[in-house]
Design a protein around this motif. Structure first.
Motif, PDB file in Angstrom:
ATOM      1  N   THR A 192     -77.287  14.950 -32.207  1.00  0.00           N
ATOM      2  CA  THR A 192     -77.961  13.781 -32.761  1.00  0.00           C
ATOM      3  C   THR A 192     -78.043  12.681 -31.712  1.00  0.00           C
ATOM      4  O   THR A 192     -77.065  12.416 -31.016  1.00  0.00           O
ATOM      5  CB  THR A 192     -77.179  13.243 -33.982  1.00  0.00           C
ATOM      6  OG1 THR A 192     -76.910  14.324 -34.837  1.00  0.00           O
ATOM      7  CG2 THR A 192     -77.953  12.169 -34.710  1.00  0.00           C
ATOM      8  N   THR A 193     -79.210  12.079 -31.604  1.00  0.00           N
ATOM      9  CA  THR A 193     -79.367  10.923 -30.721  1.00  0.00           C
ATOM     10  C   THR A 193     -78.612   9.748 -31.344  1.00  0.00           C
ATOM     11  O   THR A 193     -78.800   9.458 -32.527  1.00  0.00           O
ATOM     12  CB  THR A 193     -80.861  10.561 -30.570  1.00  0.00           C
ATOM     13  OG1 THR A 193     -81.570  11.736 -30.192  1.00  0.00           O
ATOM     14  CG2 THR A 193     -81.057   9.455 -29.559  1.00  0.00           C
ATOM     15  N   LEU A 194     -77.743   9.118 -30.560  1.00  0.00           N
ATOM     16  CA  LEU A 194     -76.923   8.037 -31.113  1.00  0.00           C
ATOM     17  C   LEU A 194     -77.230   6.726 -30.399  1.00  0.00           C
ATOM     18  O   LEU A 194     -77.131   6.641 -29.177  1.00  0.00           O
ATOM     19  CB  LEU A 194     -75.427   8.397 -30.964  1.00  0.00           C
ATOM     20  CG  LEU A 194     -74.411   7.349 -31.412  1.00  0.00           C
ATOM     21  CD1 LEU A 194     -74.540   7.036 -32.902  1.00  0.00           C
ATOM     22  CD2 LEU A 194     -72.976   7.811 -31.099  1.00  0.00           C
ATOM     23  N   ILE A 195     -77.603   5.723 -31.165  1.00  0.00           N
ATOM     24  CA  ILE A 195     -77.860   4.400 -30.604  1.00  0.00           C
ATOM     25  C   ILE A 195     -76.908   3.419 -31.282  1.00  0.00           C
ATOM     26  O   ILE A 195     -76.935   3.284 -32.512  1.00  0.00           O
ATOM     27  CB  ILE A 195     -79.319   3.949 -30.822  1.00  0.00           C
ATOM     28  CG1 ILE A 195     -80.279   4.987 -30.217  1.00  0.00           C
ATOM     29  CG2 ILE A 195     -79.563   2.557 -30.258  1.00  0.00           C
ATOM     30  CD1 ILE A 195     -81.723   4.771 -30.564  1.00  0.00           C
ATOM     31  N   VAL A 196     -76.068   2.782 -30.469  1.00  0.00           N
ATOM     32  CA  VAL A 196     -75.115   1.817 -31.013  1.00  0.00           C
ATOM     33  C   VAL A 196     -75.529   0.426 -30.547  1.00  0.00           C
ATOM     34  O   VAL A 196     -75.726   0.209 -29.347  1.00  0.00           O
ATOM     35  CB  VAL A 196     -73.673   2.134 -30.552  1.00  0.00           C
ATOM     36  CG1 VAL A 196     -72.702   1.088 -31.061  1.00  0.00           C
ATOM     37  CG2 VAL A 196     -73.260   3.527 -31.018  1.00  0.00           C
ATOM     38  N   VAL A 197     -75.698  -0.461 -31.499  1.00  0.00           N
ATOM     39  CA  VAL A 197     -76.043  -1.842 -31.164  1.00  0.00           C
ATOM     40  C   VAL A 197     -74.758  -2.659 -31.296  1.00  0.00           C
ATOM     41  O   VAL A 197     -74.112  -2.626 -32.348  1.00  0.00           O
ATOM     42  CB  VAL A 197     -77.127  -2.384 -32.110  1.00  0.00           C
ATOM     43  CG1 VAL A 197     -77.444  -3.835 -31.789  1.00  0.00           C
ATOM     44  CG2 VAL A 197     -78.379  -1.529 -32.027  1.00  0.00           C
ATOM     45  N   THR A 198     -74.378  -3.370 -30.239  1.00  0.00           N
ATOM     46  CA  THR A 198     -73.100  -4.095 -30.296  1.00  0.00           C
ATOM     47  C   THR A 198     -73.084  -5.256 -29.314  1.00  0.00           C
ATOM     48  O   THR A 198     -73.910  -5.327 -28.407  1.00  0.00           O
ATOM     49  CB  THR A 198     -71.924  -3.124 -30.001  1.00  0.00           C
ATOM     50  OG1 THR A 198     -70.703  -3.830 -30.143  1.00  0.00           O
ATOM     51  CG2 THR A 198     -72.030  -2.536 -28.602  1.00  0.00           C
ATOM     52  N   HIS A 199     -72.136  -6.164 -29.497  1.00  0.00           N
ATOM     53  CA  HIS A 199     -71.907  -7.168 -28.481  1.00  0.00           C
ATOM     54  C   HIS A 199     -70.556  -6.909 -27.804  1.00  0.00           C
ATOM     55  O   HIS A 199     -70.108  -7.671 -26.966  1.00  0.00           O
ATOM     56  CB  HIS A 199     -71.938  -8.570 -29.098  1.00  0.00           C
ATOM     57  CG  HIS A 199     -70.811  -8.821 -30.064  1.00  0.00           C
ATOM     58  ND1 HIS A 199     -70.879  -8.416 -31.376  1.00  0.00           N
ATOM     59  CD2 HIS A 199     -69.605  -9.397 -29.879  1.00  0.00           C
ATOM     60  CE1 HIS A 199     -69.736  -8.753 -31.972  1.00  0.00           C
ATOM     61  NE2 HIS A 199     -68.953  -9.339 -31.083  1.00  0.00           N
TER      62      HIS A 199
END
Lengths: 224, 408
Positions: A192-199
């Motif tokens: 699975t393509t995983l995109i994590v949005v974070t600071h």
């Protein structure tokens, strides 16, 4: 898998135009593990909304899994979300009245899956995230980590190629956060393509590629 | 969008309603009261209609009344004709009696006046009727005890009398056999031949009936009649019979038109349709008033659904993120409004039926529940759910998923 070309997003606030994103180009291959990082106000939420098909760009092209979604109408976008994107939110976003299994069934209802098949699939997903014995618990009877596992099971339900996680550990303690990331990374290893949005820099460092945003622009891309 | 999706929406709505039963109950209350009032008021109106028709039918069937004098009111059977100057003659009666038997069953003359009756030391104020035996058939007014006087009695001016039930009670001790006893009518002795059945109306129960010939000789001293009561063979010929009577009597009385005539004819059929028309309008008016409360109930549903949409903004956002299309959201909220309205409607029907039954049971006010009124009320509650749930559902479906997800 995901291809953004010169994507710009503008909002009108009275007489002023706010550029949330300016000429963003991103190319993500299937099975990649990406972190989108930046301070608040950098445009990463806007980017996530566009990538997640919750919003459309003002200008530019967006191709998701071979489909140009830039100009799709609301209901078509809903179908694309349902089939292609699994959302994992910071605040879990489970429906409090439904138990774990019913929460996982939700995207399957909108996919038109029949009741028995739906139930079976939800059970499989909950087993996959290690909550086999919590299926009839309501969200308020589960710990934060368990809730996020339910949310991940729900995101996986329609077997989407992309998982989009917005601050997935933001509401969890460090130890539980690491467990959740380990689960997401395991799913990534399975394809699975995983995109994590974070600071959170530390969280971003786990990804194989990091995209830094500031003031609506990509200021740096690095691969580890 | 298939049946399955609708079914899922209905299931979701049931869950949502079950999640806040008190609120759902209060929301449904308006429709409940509206439907209950439509059903019970229509039932009352229909009951009144039936009662009036029944009363009119009880006067006799296919009845035409010919009265002396100028038209006065529309009453089919006038309760007081005592001071009407009689203008109808035995010739008139004979002319009418010679009509085709296809048209006419019976014709009977009648005159009335107020009289004093006396038996031993008891007396009563009554209406005395002079008539012939056909009158019992025409008015459907028969002796309950003993007999009525005969044509032979009329021929020979016998002093015989049939008394109303109330008169019997006033003059005789209960259990006494009055037949063969002599009572005085305005001081003249008459022999009782029978007691008439009780009609529940003073005009009949408090009357005594004597042969028209005896009446003319002993009471009025006039050979003319105040009225002629006629029974047609069927409702279909009543208007034809009426115009034939009018035509004949005008010729006999040497008068050009009914406007200047010294008699007039009242037709039971016309009266019945007038009365039913009035009662129908009355029922419709009651139903319209009740329908207003149904609409108010619908506004209640809209109000609560709007609150519900606002409260569940985040839920809507989540569902949209997970792939719900606008129609999925619309149908979910619409189904909820319609279910609440239907539940309210069903309970309202039960309340309305129970209410009209209770009114009949305890106040003896007749009412009639019709399939039509129940069906209409139910149909209306579904429509109200759709109509007043429509706007909130549309609002829900137009929410922006991003803002909805951010909503606290």
């Amino acid at each position: 898998m995901i291809q953004l070309q010169a994507v710009t997003k503008e909002y009108r606030m009275g007489s002023e135009t706010i550029h949330a994103l300016r000429n963003v180009d991103i190319d993500i291959m299937p099975g990649e593990y990406i972190a989108i990082i930046g301070p608040s106000g950098s445009g990463k939420s806007t980017l996530m909304n566009i990538v997640g098909c919750l919003d459309t760009a003002s200008r530019g092209a967006y191709t998701l899994a071979g489909t140009s979604v830039g100009k799709l109408a609301g209901d078509r976008l809903a179908t694309v979300r349902n089939e292609t994107i699994g959302f994992v939110f910071q605040s879990f976003n489970l429906l409090p009245r439904l138990n774990a299994r019913e929460n996982v069934e939700l995207p399957l209802i909108y996919a038109g899956v029949r009741k028995t098949a739906r139930r079976q699939r939800a059970m499989n997903m909950l087993e996959r995230v290690g909550l086999k014995d919590r299926v009839t618990h309501k969200p308020n009877e589960l710990s934060g980590g368990q809730r996020q596992r339910v949310a991940i099971a729900r995101a996986l339900a329609t077997n989407p190629p992309v998982l989009l996680a917005d601050e997935p550990t933001g509401a969890l303690d460090t130890h539980t956060g690491v467990e959740i990331m380990a689960l997401l990374e395991e799913l990534n290893r399975e394809g699975t393509t995983l995109i994590v949005v974070t600071h959170d820099i530390e969280l971003a460092l786990r990804a194989t590629r990091r995209i830094h945003l500031r003031d609506g622009e990509i200021i740096q891309e690095e691969v580890s | 969008m298939g049946r399955r999706s609708l079914w899922e929406s209905a299931r979701m709505s049931v869950r949502s309603i079950a999640g806040s039963p008190v609120r759902a109950g209060l929301t449904a209350l308006g429709v409940m009261i509206g439907v209950a009032s439509v059903i019970s008021l229509v039932a009352l109106g229909r009951g009144a209609e039936q009662e009036v028709s029944k009363n009119l039918q009880q006067l006799g069937s296919n009845l035409l009344m010919i009265y002396s004098g100028e038209p006065r009111g529309t009453a089919l059977v006038r309760t007081n004709t005592a001071n009407i100057r009689p203008t109808l003659t035995p010739t008139d009666l004979e002319a009418i009696r010679s009509f085709d038997s296809e048209l006419l069953n019976y014709a009977a003359p009648a005159s009335t006046s107020n009289a004093q009756v006396q038996f031993e030391n008891r007396n009563a104020a009554v209406t005395v009727f002079g008539t012939t035996p056909e009158y019992t058939e025409i008015r459907n007014f028969r002796p309950a005890f003993g007999t009525f006087f005969t044509h032979a009695d009329v021929e020979s001016r016998t002093h015989v009398v049939a008394i109303g039930m109330q008169v019997y009670r006033d003059l005789f001790t209960p259990g006494t056999d009055p037949v063969g006893r002599a009572i005085r009518v305005n001081g003249v002795s008459f022999t009782v031949v029978g007691v008439m059945e009780e009609k529940g109306e003073a005009a009949q129960d408090n009357s005594v009936l004597i042969p028209i010939s005896s009446y003319q000789r002993r009471i009025s001293g006039d050979s003319a009649f105040q009225m002629i009561a006629v029974q047609a063979t069927s409702p279909d010929v009543m208007r034809q019979l009426q115009s034939q009577i009018e035509e004949h009597l005008l010729r006999l009385h040497r008068m050009p038109t009914m406007d200047s005539a010294d008699f007039y004819v009242v037709n039971q059929l016309d009266l019945l349709s007038t009365v039913e028309g009035v009662a129908g309008t009355f029922t419709l008016m009651l139903a319209s008033i009740a329908a207003i409360s149904l609409v108010v109930g619908g506004i209640g549903i809209m109000n609560i659904m709007l609150v519900s949409v606002t409260e569940r903004t985040r839920e809507i956002g989540i569902r949209m993120a997970l792939g719900a299309r606008r129609q999925d959201i619309t149908i979910q909220f619409l189904a909820e409004a319609v279910l609440i309205a239907i539940a309210g409607g069903l309970i309202g029907i039960a309340l309305g039926v129970a209410g009209s039954w209770a009114v009949y049971r305890f106040a003896r006010i007749p009412s009639e529940i019709t399939i039509l009124s129940v069906g209409t009320a139910f149909g209306f509650s579904v429509l109200i759910g759709l109509f007043f749930g429509g706007y909130p559902a549309w609002r829900a479906s137009r929410l922006n998923p991003i803002e909805a997800l951010r909503y606290e």
